[in-house]
Design a protein around this motif. Structure first.
Motif, PDB file in Angstrom:
ATOM      1  N   PRO A   1       0.810  -1.222   0.000  1.00 28.51           N
ATOM      2  CA  PRO A   1       0.000   0.000   0.000  1.00 28.51           C
ATOM      3  C   PRO A   1       0.840   1.266   0.000  1.00 28.51           C
ATOM      4  CG  PRO A   1       0.145  -0.855   2.214  1.00 28.51           C
ATOM      5  CD  PRO A   1       0.907  -1.819   1.338  1.00 28.51           C
ATOM      6  N   GLU A   2       2.172   1.140  -0.099  1.00 23.56           N
ATOM      7  CA  GLU A   2       3.046   2.309  -0.018  1.00 23.56           C
ATOM      8  C   GLU A   2       2.919   3.215  -1.232  1.00 23.56           C
ATOM      9  OE1 GLU A   2       4.653   3.229   2.685  1.00 23.56           O
ATOM     10  OE2 GLU A   2       3.743   1.474   3.609  1.00 23.56           O
ATOM     11  N   LEU A   3       2.159   2.788  -2.230  1.00 23.86           N
ATOM     12  CA  LEU A   3       1.907   3.669  -3.358  1.00 23.86           C
ATOM     13  C   LEU A   3       1.005   4.832  -2.950  1.00 23.86           C
ATOM     14  CD1 LEU A   3      -1.227   2.752  -4.219  1.00 23.86           C
ATOM     15  CD2 LEU A   3       0.006   0.882  -5.296  1.00 23.86           C
ATOM     16  N   LEU A   4       0.434   4.785  -1.736  1.00 26.53           N
ATOM     17  CA  LEU A   4      -0.461   5.832  -1.265  1.00 26.53           C
ATOM     18  C   LEU A   4       0.280   6.864  -0.421  1.00 26.53           C
ATOM     19  CD1 LEU A   4      -3.513   3.658  -0.133  1.00 26.53           C
ATOM     20  CD2 LEU A   4      -3.004   4.578  -2.395  1.00 26.53           C
ATOM     21  N   GLU A   5      -0.218   8.089  -0.464  1.00 26.76           N
ATOM     22  CA  GLU A   5       0.282   9.155   0.396  1.00 26.76           C
ATOM     23  C   GLU A   5      -0.551   9.187   1.681  1.00 26.76           C
ATOM     24  OE1 GLU A   5      -0.429  12.439  -2.157  1.00 26.76           O
ATOM     25  OE2 GLU A   5       1.000  11.769  -3.676  1.00 26.76           O
ATOM     26  N   GLN A   6       0.092   9.480   2.791  1.00 25.54           N
ATOM     27  CA  GLN A   6      -0.559   9.554   4.102  1.00 25.54           C
ATOM     28  C   GLN A   6      -1.351   8.281   4.428  1.00 25.54           C
ATOM     29  OE1 GLN A   6      -2.835  13.270   4.495  1.00 25.54           O
ATOM     30  NE2 GLN A   6      -1.738  14.063   2.712  1.00 25.54           N
ATOM     31  N   PRO A   7      -0.730   7.105   4.269  1.00 23.59           N
ATOM     32  CA  PRO A   7      -1.486   5.866   4.519  1.00 23.59           C
ATOM     33  C   PRO A   7      -1.781   5.669   6.004  1.00 23.59           C
ATOM     34  CG  PRO A   7       0.829   5.383   4.152  1.00 23.59           C
ATOM     35  CD  PRO A   7       0.665   6.851   3.886  1.00 23.59           C
ATOM     36  N   THR A   8      -2.991   5.239   6.281  1.00 21.91           N
ATOM     37  CA  THR A   8      -3.387   4.891   7.650  1.00 21.91           C
ATOM     38  C   THR A   8      -4.146   3.578   7.606  1.00 21.91           C
ATOM     39  OG1 THR A   8      -5.454   6.151   7.460  1.00 21.91           O
ATOM     40  CG2 THR A   8      -3.552   7.300   8.402  1.00 21.91           C
ATOM     41  N   GLU A   9      -3.856   2.708   8.557  1.00 19.89           N
ATOM     42  CA  GLU A   9      -4.534   1.419   8.627  1.00 19.89           C
ATOM     43  C   GLU A   9      -5.768   1.521   9.507  1.00 19.89           C
ATOM     44  OE1 GLU A   9      -1.904  -1.615   9.912  1.00 19.89           O
ATOM     45  OE2 GLU A   9      -0.645  -1.532   8.105  1.00 19.89           O
ATOM     46  N   GLU A  10      -6.795   0.772   9.140  1.00 19.05           N
ATOM     47  CA  GLU A  10      -7.990   0.731   9.968  1.00 19.05           C
ATOM     48  C   GLU A  10      -8.678  -0.618   9.791  1.00 19.05           C
ATOM     49  OE1 GLU A  10     -11.595   2.904   7.943  1.00 19.05           O
ATOM     50  OE2 GLU A  10      -9.812   4.157   7.671  1.00 19.05           O
ATOM     51  N   THR A  11      -9.496  -0.965  10.759  1.00 20.11           N
ATOM     52  CA  THR A  11     -10.277  -2.203  10.698  1.00 20.11           C
ATOM     53  C   THR A  11     -11.740  -1.848  10.509  1.00 20.11           C
ATOM     54  OG1 THR A  11      -8.719  -3.418  12.115  1.00 20.11           O
ATOM     55  CG2 THR A  11     -10.953  -4.295  11.928  1.00 20.11           C
ATOM     56  N   VAL A  12     -12.347  -2.427   9.501  1.00 19.79           N
ATOM     57  CA  VAL A  12     -13.765  -2.200   9.222  1.00 19.79           C
ATOM     58  C   VAL A  12     -14.548  -3.413   9.702  1.00 19.79           C
ATOM     59  CG1 VAL A  12     -15.495  -1.689   7.459  1.00 19.79           C
ATOM     60  CG2 VAL A  12     -13.147  -0.839   7.187  1.00 19.79           C
ATOM     61  N   ARG A  13     -15.515  -3.180  10.552  1.00 16.01           N
ATOM     62  CA  ARG A  13     -16.344  -4.268  11.074  1.00 16.01           C
ATOM     63  C   ARG A  13     -17.592  -4.408  10.207  1.00 16.01           C
ATOM     64  NH1 ARG A  13     -14.234  -5.909  15.703  1.00 16.01           N
ATOM     65  NH2 ARG A  13     -12.884  -4.501  16.902  1.00 16.01           N
ATOM     66  N   THR A  14     -17.829  -5.611   9.693  1.00 16.93           N
ATOM     67  CA  THR A  14     -19.003  -5.864   8.873  1.00 16.93           C
ATOM     68  C   THR A  14     -19.785  -7.037   9.459  1.00 16.93           C
ATOM     69  OG1 THR A  14     -18.212  -7.593   7.348  1.00 16.93           O
ATOM     70  CG2 THR A  14     -17.477  -5.328   6.915  1.00 16.93           C
ATOM     71  N   ALA A  15     -20.967  -7.249   8.920  1.00 14.02           N
ATOM     72  CA  ALA A  15     -21.784  -8.382   9.370  1.00 14.02           C
ATOM     73  C   ALA A  15     -21.163  -9.716   8.976  1.00 14.02           C
ATOM     74  CB  ALA A  15     -23.183  -8.266   8.764  1.00 14.02           C
ATOM     75  N   TYR A  16     -20.141  -9.694   8.114  1.00 12.16           N
ATOM     76  CA  TYR A  16     -19.537 -10.919   7.611  1.00 12.16           C
ATOM     77  C   TYR A  16     -18.135 -11.151   8.166  1.00 12.16           C
ATOM     78  CZ  TYR A  16     -23.364  -9.909   4.483  1.00 12.16           C
ATOM     79  OH  TYR A  16     -24.607  -9.611   3.993  1.00 12.16           O
ATOM     80  N   GLY A  17     -17.657 -10.217   8.984  1.00 13.79           N
ATOM     81  CA  GLY A  17     -16.331 -10.329   9.559  1.00 13.79           C
ATOM     82  C   GLY A  17     -15.594  -9.004   9.494  1.00 13.79           C
ATOM     83  N   ASP A  18     -14.471  -8.932  10.202  1.00 13.05           N
ATOM     84  CA  ASP A  18     -13.661  -7.713  10.231  1.00 13.05           C
ATOM     85  C   ASP A  18     -12.616  -7.746   9.119  1.00 13.05           C
ATOM     86  OD1 ASP A  18     -15.129  -7.233  12.484  1.00 13.05           O
ATOM     87  OD2 ASP A  18     -13.484  -7.556  13.895  1.00 13.05           O
ATOM     88  N   VAL A  19     -12.356  -6.575   8.558  1.00 11.43           N
ATOM     89  CA  VAL A  19     -11.420  -6.478   7.436  1.00 11.43           C
ATOM     90  C   VAL A  19     -10.455  -5.323   7.671  1.00 11.43           C
ATOM     91  CG1 VAL A  19     -11.194  -6.110   4.942  1.00 11.43           C
ATOM     92  CG2 VAL A  19     -13.154  -7.379   5.839  1.00 11.43           C
ATOM     93  N   LYS A  20      -9.162  -5.591   7.484  1.00  5.17           N
ATOM     94  CA  LYS A  20      -8.157  -4.544   7.595  1.00  5.17           C
ATOM     95  C   LYS A  20      -7.910  -3.905   6.236  1.00  5.17           C
ATOM     96  CE  LYS A  20      -5.666  -6.456  11.568  1.00  5.17           C
ATOM     97  NZ  LYS A  20      -4.358  -6.930  12.092  1.00  5.17           N
ATOM     98  N   ILE A  21      -7.955  -2.584   6.202  1.00  6.88           N
ATOM     99  CA  ILE A  21      -7.707  -1.842   4.974  1.00  6.88           C
ATOM    100  C   ILE A  21      -6.674  -0.757   5.256  1.00  6.88           C
ATOM    101  CG2 ILE A  21     -10.041  -2.250   4.081  1.00  6.88           C
ATOM    102  CD1 ILE A  21     -10.685   0.679   4.845  1.00  6.88           C
ATOM    103  N   THR A  22      -6.107  -0.212   4.198  1.00 10.67           N
ATOM    104  CA  THR A  22      -5.247   0.958   4.305  1.00 10.67           C
ATOM    105  C   THR A  22      -5.881   2.077   3.493  1.00 10.67           C
ATOM    106  OG1 THR A  22      -3.256  -0.387   4.543  1.00 10.67           O
ATOM    107  CG2 THR A  22      -2.948   1.911   3.893  1.00 10.67           C
ATOM    108  N   ARG A  23      -6.046   3.226   4.128  1.00 14.08           N
ATOM    109  CA  ARG A  23      -6.661   4.375   3.466  1.00 14.08           C
ATOM    110  C   ARG A  23      -5.593   5.450   3.260  1.00 14.08           C
ATOM    111  NH1 ARG A  23     -12.148   5.920   3.565  1.00 14.08           N
ATOM    112  NH2 ARG A  23     -12.557   4.517   5.315  1.00 14.08           N
ATOM    113  N   GLY A  24      -5.585   6.047   2.081  1.00 11.00           N
ATOM    114  CA  GLY A  24      -4.609   7.094   1.797  1.00 11.00           C
ATOM    115  C   GLY A  24      -5.058   7.938   0.618  1.00 11.00           C
ATOM    116  N   PHE A  25      -4.091   8.618  -0.003  1.00 18.19           N
ATOM    117  CA  PHE A  25      -4.408   9.516  -1.105  1.00 18.19           C
ATOM    118  C   PHE A  25      -3.376   9.368  -2.218  1.00 18.19           C
ATOM    119  CE2 PHE A  25      -6.306  11.350   2.636  1.00 18.19           C
ATOM    120  CZ  PHE A  25      -7.544  11.799   2.189  1.00 18.19           C
TER     121      PHE A  25
END
Length: 263
Positions: free
Chosen positions: A15-39
């Motif tokens: 995910p280093e192709l992104l600027e200002q990357p931050t990791e977060e966990t999204v909780r869904t009805a089907y399970g938790d998922v880790k994503i990286t959000r950036g710009f």
């Protein structure tokens, strides 16, 4: 702002192709998922590694419903999904990109829908155009602008995995019209359509399929080809992100709620 999601398949974990990357966990009805959000160039981008950050989840055990729902909840309205594929078509050679437009589904035990009756009701989703033609056009434009070898359209055969296919299976898939074979494209594309997210598949040909190639296949071969093509994959994805209007409307955004004329 509507976000653009990148689903990284085999060999696309960074995910280093992104600027200002931050990791977060999204909780869904089907399970938790880790994503990286950036710009990237002021476009909000979400990165999700399909097989986990260290490629620990095999294709038949990927939680496709959790992944797609997490992207929807995180604000993604477009998905560029990468995939390593074997080729059944001599014109689609190792090292080339194919922007898929149709699929044949040979998976066996995967959850294929968000709608399983009960309060959610029953939905029979239309998949006449399973992959967003607007996103595919942008990918073609990006590839041509970068001088990358790419094919506009191809039929993706999805198998259950994790084993590779037999030569007999590959012969059957070719006779049915298949161009490429992989293990992850379905139900991901169908779930994205149910979630009303525009979805495009960026297939990288890593090898010719069993019985076509003159040698035995290996997973390491696939990983090595993806490493070799890693820079081209990044260039293509980032160019497409630059060209894409994340706010643009199209028929994919109304696949469940009601058809509209595509723009």
């Amino acid at each position: 702002m509507a976000a653009i999601a990148i689903i990284g398949g085999t060999g696309v974990y960074d995910p280093e192709l992104l600027e200002q990357p931050t990791e977060e966990t999204v909780r869904t009805a089907y399970g938790d998922v880790k994503i990286t959000r950036g710009f990237y160039r002021d476009r909000e981008v979400i990165f999700l590694p399909r097989h986990g950050a260290a490629h620990t989840v095999p294709p038949h055990l990927v939680n496709y419903r959790a992944n797609i729902m997490a992207l929807k909840q995180a604000g993604a309205r477009s998905i560029l999904a990468t995939a390593a594929v074997g080729s059944l078509n001599p014109e689609m050679r190792p090292g080339q990109f194919v922007f898929v437009d149709q699929f044949l589904d040979f998976t066996k035990g995967r959850k294929q829908t968000f709608f399983e009756g009960g309060p959610e009701g029953v939905v029979h989703i239309d998949v006449t155009e399973p992959y967003c033609p607007r996103l595919r056009k942008i990918l073609v434009q990006a590839a041509r602008g970068l001088g990358l070898p790419a094919h506009d359209g191809g039929i993706y055969v999805c198998t259950e995995g994790p084993r590779f296919e037999t030569p007999a299976e590959i012969k059957m898939f070719r006779e049915l019209g298949g161009d490429l074979v992989g293990m992850t494209g379905v139900p991901e594309v169908v779930l994205a359509r149910e979630a009303e997210i525009c979805y495009a598949a960026v297939a990288m040909v890593t090898n010719f399929a069993a019985g076509i190639a003159a040698y035995r296949l290996s997973h390491q071969e696939v990983v090595e080809m993806m490493k070799v093509q890693g820079e081209n994959i990044r260039r293509l994805l980032l160019e497409a992100v630059t060209l894409l209007d994340p706010e643009a409307d199209c028929a994919c955004r109304h696949a469940v709620s009601g058809p509209v004329e595509a723009k």
